[in-house]
Each structure stands twice: as C-alpha cells, then as structure tokens.
Design a protein around this motif. Structure first.
Motif, PDB file in Angstrom:
ATOM      1  N   ALA A 107     -26.486 -47.262 -10.217  1.00 20.34           N
ATOM      2  CA  ALA A 107     -25.613 -46.839 -11.232  1.00 20.34           C
ATOM      3  C   ALA A 107     -26.681 -46.354 -12.345  1.00 20.34           C
ATOM      4  O   ALA A 107     -26.377 -45.597 -13.150  1.00 20.34           O
ATOM      5  CB  ALA A 107     -24.466 -47.892 -11.520  1.00 20.34           C
TER       6      ALA A 107
ATOM      7  N   TYR B 114     -28.043 -42.676 -11.653  1.00 19.95           N
ATOM      8  CA  TYR B 114     -27.077 -41.869 -12.424  1.00 19.95           C
ATOM      9  C   TYR B 114     -26.607 -42.163 -14.021  1.00 19.95           C
ATOM     10  O   TYR B 114     -25.968 -41.629 -14.353  1.00 19.95           O
ATOM     11  CB  TYR B 114     -25.701 -42.271 -11.486  1.00 19.95           C
ATOM     12  CG  TYR B 114     -25.739 -42.009  -9.999  1.00 19.95           C
ATOM     13  CD1 TYR B 114     -25.837 -40.849  -9.316  1.00 19.95           C
ATOM     14  CD2 TYR B 114     -26.027 -42.992  -9.180  1.00 19.95           C
ATOM     15  CE1 TYR B 114     -25.746 -40.503  -8.053  1.00 19.95           C
ATOM     16  CE2 TYR B 114     -25.993 -42.781  -7.724  1.00 19.95           C
ATOM     17  CZ  TYR B 114     -26.025 -41.425  -7.249  1.00 19.95           C
ATOM     18  OH  TYR B 114     -26.210 -41.318  -5.986  1.00 19.95           O
TER      19      TYR B 114
ATOM     20  N   GLN C  23     -25.525 -44.341 -15.868  1.00 18.45           N
ATOM     21  CA  GLN C  23     -24.042 -44.945 -16.012  1.00 18.45           C
ATOM     22  C   GLN C  23     -24.392 -46.122 -17.145  1.00 18.45           C
ATOM     23  O   GLN C  23     -25.314 -46.649 -17.427  1.00 18.45           O
ATOM     24  CB  GLN C  23     -23.429 -45.360 -14.845  1.00 18.45           C
ATOM     25  CG  GLN C  23     -22.925 -44.294 -13.875  1.00 18.45           C
ATOM     26  CD  GLN C  23     -22.113 -42.998 -14.488  1.00 18.45           C
ATOM     27  OE1 GLN C  23     -21.540 -43.591 -15.156  1.00 18.45           O
ATOM     28  NE2 GLN C  23     -22.546 -42.061 -14.308  1.00 18.45           N
TER      29      GLN C  23
ATOM     30  N   THR D  37     -21.246 -49.688 -14.452  1.00 17.91           N
ATOM     31  CA  THR D  37     -22.394 -50.392 -13.740  1.00 17.91           C
ATOM     32  C   THR D  37     -21.771 -51.645 -13.228  1.00 17.91           C
ATOM     33  O   THR D  37     -22.238 -52.064 -12.003  1.00 17.91           O
ATOM     34  CB  THR D  37     -23.453 -50.834 -14.555  1.00 17.91           C
ATOM     35  OG1 THR D  37     -24.271 -49.716 -14.996  1.00 17.91           O
ATOM     36  CG2 THR D  37     -24.608 -51.526 -13.880  1.00 17.91           C
TER      37      THR D  37
END
Length: 336
Positions: free
Chosen positions: A94, A98, A100, A105
C-alpha cells in the motif's frame, strides 16, 4: 515406621513443590534467565537491549493473544504466522507500490486479517473441518497468495519494478513510528501492546461476552443447551485471532521498514509457546491474556540472550520446542 514417615514426608514435599512450580515457575524462569544473561553477557542489561526485547515481545504477544482466543473456545489457529506475513506485505505494498496514506495502509491489512478469520471459521464452524487441518490448509493458501503476488521478492523503498523504473512510494514516517517510535522513552509498539492486553483482559474477565467465550470452550454442548450461540462465539474467536495477527504484521512491517515474504513464519511457534506457557502462570489453568504476556516475555528474553551468545537459529528452535514440551507436560501433570 521411620521409612513410612520418610515416604510420607517426601510425598508432601512433592505435593507442595508441584503446585508452587505450576503457579510461579514462569516468573522464576524469567528472573533466572535475566540474571544469567546479565552476568554472562556484558551488553544484555542495557536500555537499548531491553528496548529491542520489548519491541519483539510486542509482536509475539499480539500473535499469541490471537492464539489464546482460539484456545479459549477449544480450537487452534495455525494460520496466524502466514496472516502476519500477509499483513506485512499488504502494508508495504500500500505504501511503496500504491502510494497510499496511513489510513488505507492500516485498514487494508486489518480487513485481510478479518477475512482470514472469517474463512477459517467457515471451514471449522460451518463445514466442521478439524481446526488443525483447516488452519493448516489456510496457512498454505495464504503463503501461496503472497508468494504469487510478490513473486518471492520483498517490498522496500525504491525497489525496481518489473516494467522498469522504481516504486513510486515509500514508507512514510507516521507508519514507521508505530514500530520504531517512542513516547515518553517507551517504544510506541510496547504501549500499544500493553493497551490491547489490558483491554482484552478486562473483556475476557469482567464482561458477559468474555465469560461466554470461556463457557463455549469448557463444554460446548452444555453451553449450547444453555442458550449460548456457540458457533457465533467460535466464529468471533477466529476473527479476533486473524485481527491480532494482522495488527502484529503492521507493527512488524513498520519496525523493519520492508515487506518481507514469510516474515511471520517464525512467530507461529513463538506465539504458540507463549500461549501455552501462559496457561500455567499464577496457576490459572486456562488460556488467559496476562499469562500469555508473561509467556511472551520469557520467550523474548530467552531468544534475545541466545542470539547475543551467537547460538544458531536452528538451535534456538530446539530450545523453544523444549520449553513448549515442558509447559505442556507441567500442565498435564497438574491436571492429573
């Protein structure tokens, strides 16, 4: 007559010694291990080393609490180690892959842990598979999923991507604080562990649902005839087990700053040993959170000292196994 009196006295000593060891053996063992390592290892009795021990204990304790819940309802969860690994990978992915923020997370691995618990309960409660076989199968499934997703590689800052370039995200300070930060000189992960231990102890000891967990495990049929929704509480136990394993995975990822494949595998044996050792603490004779905490302390101190003495990891497994056998044997003898 003299021989008979001697035999009677010896029996009385055994009768007194066994309950004493059963109630206080874990505490005495912790004190003995700390004393021995403090004398033999110069750097053992230092703030830095005890801080490291407490950080590792915080992870093991959370895993062991999940196992404790499954033991309370007369079950067993072998999938906690792989759930920790899955949570670690999910947190790292995460953040690094990505990009995040902290909320996502934390939420993603927690939801994954709950999902693992739900699937375990489906296999055990609904399909009525043996808990050992069901959670063992789940352990392999989770390991396969994380290996397929990562292709066997760890997730870390600036890692190269298969399509070229490097990962766009990184481990953010707010996430790393969970496993590496301190508050008032105490590791934050330890404060979090103590808070969860306190809440769980209050819940299991002083609330009606907590007592129903124990009633479900002590006699499932009698609990069912008393109107207790036995299957619901068994389901709750496996969900809670997956949840605590996921939280342990988050702390592990934030402590090491990477998402390592199978990072939680060694925690299974540590958590099981801590949970079973905890049964005998203070002579309670049943799975309990405070005993589990002391079991984790014993395991953590022992492994730290052995590591500082350069004892190989495979030899440490032998010692952990011997401790687990001793805890089970002492509990069995006391019950007889």
């Amino acid at each position: 007559m003299a021989q008979t009196a001697f035999v009677t006295k010896e029996k009385k000593q055994k009768i007194f010694l066994l309950p004493f060891l059963y109630k206080h053996g874990t505490l005495l063992a912790i004190l003995a291990v700390i004393t021995y390592f403090s004398i033999t290892i110069e750097q053992f009795f230092t703030y830095e080393n005890f801080s490291d021990i407490l950080r590792s204990i915080s992870i093991v304790t959370l895993v062991a609490i999940g196992i404790t819940f499954s033991l309370i309802v007369d079950g067993f969860d072998l999938s906690v180690g792989s759930t920790v690994s899955l949570s670690t990978i999910a947190s790292a992915a995460a953040l690094v892959l990505y990009r995040q923020e902290i909320l996502v997370t934390l939420l993603v691995p927690i939801l994954l842990g709950i999902a693992v618990g739900l699937f375990n309960s489906l296999l055990i409660v609904k399909l009525k598979l043996p808990d050992l076989l069901a959670t063992l199968a789940m352990m392999y499934i989770i390991n396969g999923i994380q290996l397929t997703y990562t292709k066997g590689f760890s997730i870390y800052n600036d890692m190269p991507l298969p399509e070229g370039g490097t990962a766009p995200g990184k481990f953010i300070p707010s996430f790393l604080f969970i496993g590496q930060g301190e508050w008032l000189g105490i590791p934050f992960s330890v404060l979090l562990m103590l808070l969860l231990v306190f809440i769980t102890h209050i819940f299991l000891t002083y609330t009606k649902p907590g007592r129903l967990f124990y009633m479900t495990g002590e006699n499932r049929e009698a609990a069912r005839l008393s109107g207790i929704p036995v299957n619901r509480y068994r389901t709750y136990a496996y969900i809670i087990s997956g949840l605590f394993a996921a939280i342990a995975g988050i702390i592990l990822a934030s402590r090491i700053g990477t998402g390592q494949v199978s990072a939680g595998a060694p925690l299974l044996m540590d958590g099981v040993a801590a949970a079973f050792i905890g049964i005998s603490v203070f002579g309670i004779g049943k799975p309990n959170v405070i005993g589990t905490l002391f079991g984790s302390i014993l395991i953590g101190v022992l492994l730290n000292g052995l590591t500082m003495m350069n004892v190989p990891y495979y030899a440490q497994d032998i010692i952990k196994g011997a401790i687990l056998v001793g805890a089970l044997a002492l509990s069995h003898v006391q019950q007889k």
